[in-house]
Write an enzyme that holds these catalytic residues in place. Structure first.
Site, PDB file in Angstrom:
ATOM      1  N   GLN A 395     -24.257 -19.978  -7.818  1.00  0.00           N
ATOM      2  CA  GLN A 395     -23.325 -19.181  -8.605  1.00  0.00           C
ATOM      3  C   GLN A 395     -22.807 -18.036  -7.737  1.00  0.00           C
ATOM      4  O   GLN A 395     -23.587 -17.234  -7.213  1.00  0.00           O
ATOM      5  CB  GLN A 395     -24.011 -18.638  -9.855  1.00  0.00           C
ATOM      6  CG  GLN A 395     -24.431 -19.722 -10.841  1.00  0.00           C
ATOM      7  CD  GLN A 395     -25.294 -19.216 -11.969  1.00  0.00           C
ATOM      8  OE1 GLN A 395     -26.062 -19.969 -12.542  1.00  0.00           O
ATOM      9  NE2 GLN A 395     -25.188 -17.941 -12.303  1.00  0.00           N
ATOM     10  N   HIS A 397     -20.460 -15.037  -8.294  1.00  0.00           N
ATOM     11  CA  HIS A 397     -19.815 -14.373  -9.433  1.00  0.00           C
ATOM     12  C   HIS A 397     -20.187 -12.897  -9.471  1.00  0.00           C
ATOM     13  O   HIS A 397     -20.739 -12.365  -8.506  1.00  0.00           O
ATOM     14  CB  HIS A 397     -20.202 -15.085 -10.742  1.00  0.00           C
ATOM     15  CG  HIS A 397     -21.672 -15.097 -11.034  1.00  0.00           C
ATOM     16  ND1 HIS A 397     -22.175 -15.327 -12.282  1.00  0.00           N
ATOM     17  CD2 HIS A 397     -22.756 -14.909 -10.237  1.00  0.00           C
ATOM     18  CE1 HIS A 397     -23.497 -15.291 -12.252  1.00  0.00           C
ATOM     19  NE2 HIS A 397     -23.875 -15.044 -11.024  1.00  0.00           N
ATOM     20  N   HIS A 504     -36.302 -19.607 -16.104  1.00  0.00           N
ATOM     21  CA  HIS A 504     -35.927 -20.996 -16.397  1.00  0.00           C
ATOM     22  C   HIS A 504     -37.149 -21.910 -16.386  1.00  0.00           C
ATOM     23  O   HIS A 504     -37.083 -23.037 -15.888  1.00  0.00           O
ATOM     24  CB  HIS A 504     -34.890 -21.490 -15.383  1.00  0.00           C
ATOM     25  CG  HIS A 504     -33.560 -20.834 -15.497  1.00  0.00           C
ATOM     26  ND1 HIS A 504     -32.609 -20.880 -14.497  1.00  0.00           N
ATOM     27  CD2 HIS A 504     -32.997 -20.097 -16.499  1.00  0.00           C
ATOM     28  CE1 HIS A 504     -31.531 -20.216 -14.863  1.00  0.00           C
ATOM     29  NE2 HIS A 504     -31.748 -19.722 -16.076  1.00  0.00           N
ATOM     30  N   ASN A 547     -28.885 -24.163 -14.458  1.00  0.00           N
ATOM     31  CA  ASN A 547     -29.284 -23.465 -15.682  1.00  0.00           C
ATOM     32  C   ASN A 547     -29.610 -24.493 -16.759  1.00  0.00           C
ATOM     33  O   ASN A 547     -28.843 -25.421 -16.991  1.00  0.00           O
ATOM     34  CB  ASN A 547     -28.164 -22.546 -16.163  1.00  0.00           C
ATOM     35  CG  ASN A 547     -27.691 -21.615 -15.062  1.00  0.00           C
ATOM     36  OD1 ASN A 547     -27.177 -22.084 -14.055  1.00  0.00           O
ATOM     37  ND2 ASN A 547     -27.832 -20.328 -15.259  1.00  0.00           N
TER      38      ASN A 547
END
Length: 573
Positions: A395, A397, A504, A547
């Site tokens: 990711q 971001h 997670h 995810n």
């Protein structure tokens, strides 16, 4: 005095009483609290809400009772806290919301030692350790998921998650017992339920520039693309977005079914009971934390969706202990850094015809701003998916986490976060345990307990040599990609984060066809039970790098379908 269910005999009497007319009233007259419903769901996070919505929408006669250990901290049930304008204008301030929401799972003795504490102050005797607030004298530090934490509030982790909803790669689905075509359909349905889009940041200057820089430098096979997110830009004011929370999942179902849905907040789910039929759960004891009353809930079906730690904790405390319970635990490694965009990238913005009008307007409004990026320009949301050659999830971001601090010296408009998630080899020996339990008087004791009085979780988790080698490749990939985009933000240099920080954890109540290596069947129904389901990341049987929420919702949709099928036998003719 609190109302207590002090013995199994009390429970048996109430279960028998529940079959009589006016049972709840009779129980109250006898000094007990009894509630009778059709469907009981523990946990108000995205998985519990997936079960609730599916059952309410497809079974018009079913009554659903949901219990949540946390409080409702937002006027809208399960709303994402980041939908506040305040946090969308200042994303870094949301870090404090996340930190405040997370409660540690297992803190080893060394983490509570205060070597500089004055000798006049009280401290535990030598050889003893603090045992409250998640402190765990039985935790071996080298086997701990030190940063693992739980969010206890209505909506669960979905009140502050990043809303990233990628599709799992084939190598992240190798142990999935559900046929591929069926699961693909469930993943699509899960995306719709989570309101997943990948185009809500296409107009962003920063997003476009970051994505194009990566596309130019990386091979096409890396699949640089838009990050799939549970998010939708607001039509009334496109400067802001609506992030997916549990209110999104529930939709209008709760409002349309107010007489059939009830939420009990600040209520601890303590123990399930199978008093008459070992293959049936007849009741669950919960504790109203406001007044310490025990409440017995009798239902037709029971679904436990309390996270990868809370769900096996409740099963263990209920003496439901298959060999796989708490085992096959998998948690993602995480590498992280923050970069400040290259000068060449920033300086290319004013001359880009696609952004000319916005840049000129910004400069006119703010002539002293040295950056050609409007203050309301959305952040980048770029994604590099898992591939066989690069088996990790990326990711690129800007978001808020419980780590990473831009500080006052860097303009957040030129800061980009890089988060790389690596999978771990599945091992039966990686697990969370809860220790022995005994009953003393009217209190359940389980050795050490967590802050809510449930058996204290203890981790036994190791990463394999194979995991370590893959992690090192992942770190190199992160530094290569960081150098494409800019220079490291001081204080946020490339680093592996504390184990468990990904939040997670999977596998602790994994599904499968073999009861010897799984806790539940492909419908998420606990083996050897007809009316008990589990849900959440804990049911995922695979090592994943992406995810996991969308995958967990897909499993929950199948599980909720099985609940509805089971309930058909109770429909009035």
């Amino acid at each position: 005095m609190p109302i207590r269910l002090s013995s199994d005999d009390d429970v048996v009497r109430l279960i028998q009483l529940s079959k009589e007319p006016n049972a709840e009233k009779k129980a109250k007259e006898a000094g007990y609290r009894l509630v009778i419903t059709d469907v009981f769901i523990a946990g108000s996070g995205p998985i519990g809400c997936t079960y609730a919505r599916t059952i309410l929408d497809k079974n018009p006669s079913a009554h659903v009772l949901m219990a949540e250990i946390g409080s409702q901290d937002h006027p809208v049930m399960g709303s994402h806290f980041k939908n506040s304008v305040k946090y969308q204008k200042d994303i870094d301030s949301f870090v404090n919301v996340i930190k405040g929401a997370l409660q540690p799972v297992s803190v080893p003795p060394g983490d509570t030692l205060q070597t500089t504490l004055g000798e006049a102050a009280w401290a535990p005797p030598i050889g003893h350790a603090l045992v409250m607030q998640g402190n765990n004298p039985n935790q071996e530090p080298g086997l701990n998921l030190r940063a693992s934490a739980i969010t206890r509030t209505v909506g669960g982790m979905a009140t502050h998650w990043t809303c990233c909803c990628p599709l799992p790669h084939g190598q992240e689905r190798v142990s999935n017992p559900i046929p591929k075509d069926e699961f693909d359909g469930l993943l699509k349905e899960a995306g719709n339920l989570l309101n997943v889009h990948d185009n809500q940041y296409d107009h962003s200057i920063r997003h476009t520039k970051v994505k194009e820089a990566l596309l130019q430098e990386l091979p096409k096979a890396r699949g640089v693309s838009n990050l799939p997110l549970g998010v939708q830009r607001r039509s009334d004011n496109p400067e802001y977005v609506t992030w997916t929370g549990c209110d999104t999942i529930l939709g209008q179902s709760i409002e349309n079914n107010q007489t059939r849905f009830k939420l009990m907040t600040e209520t601890r789910v303590t123990q399930l009971y199978s008093s008459f039929d070992p293959k049936m759960v007849e009741a669950v004891k919960v504790r109203d934390l406001n007044n310490n009353d025990d409440v017995l809930i009798v239902a037709k079906t029971f679904t436990i969706c309390c996270g990868a730690i809370g769900t096996p904790q409740i099963l263990w405390n209920s003496n439901i202990r298959p060999d796989a319970l708490g085992r096959y635990l998998s948690e993602q490694s995480m590498a992280f850094c923050q970069i400040v965009l290259k000068r060449s990238i920033v300086e290319s913005i004013p001359g880009d015809s696609r952004f000319k009008e916005r840049v000129e307007h910004h400069k006119k409004q703010h002539p002293n701003d040295p950056l050609p990026i409007p203050f309301n320009d959305p952040e980048p949301q770029v994604y590099i998916p898992y591939t066989s050659d690069h088996p990790w999830h990326v990711q690129v971001h800007r978001d808020a986490f419980s780590y990473g601090d831009v500080g006052p010296k860097a303009d957040p408009r030129v800061v980009v976060d890089l988060r790389f998630f690596g999978k771990s080899k599945i091992s039966k020996e990686n697990r969370v345990t809860f220790g022995p339990k005994e009953q003393i008087g009217d209190e359940w004791k389980a050795g050490n307990t967590d802050i809510y009085g449930m058996p204290q979780p203890t981790f036994e988790v190791k990463r394999s040599k194979e995991d370590g080698e893959r992690d090192q490749r992942m770190m190199k990939d992160m530094t290569d990609i960081a150098n494409i985009l800019g220079a490291y933000l001081p204080g946020s240099n490339p680093q592996f984060m504390e184990p468990g920080l990904a939040l997670h954890v999977t596998g602790t109540t994994r599904i499968g066809s073999d009861p010897k290596t799984s806790v539940a069947d492909p419908d998420s129904r606990v083996h050897n039970f007809r009316n008990l389901w589990v849900g959440g990341n804990s049911v995922i049987p695979d090592a994943t790098a992406c995810n996991p929420t969308r995958t967990s919702v897909a499993y929950a949709l199948k599980g909720a379908g099985a609940v509805n099928k089971y309930l058909e036998q109770f429909k009035p003719e």
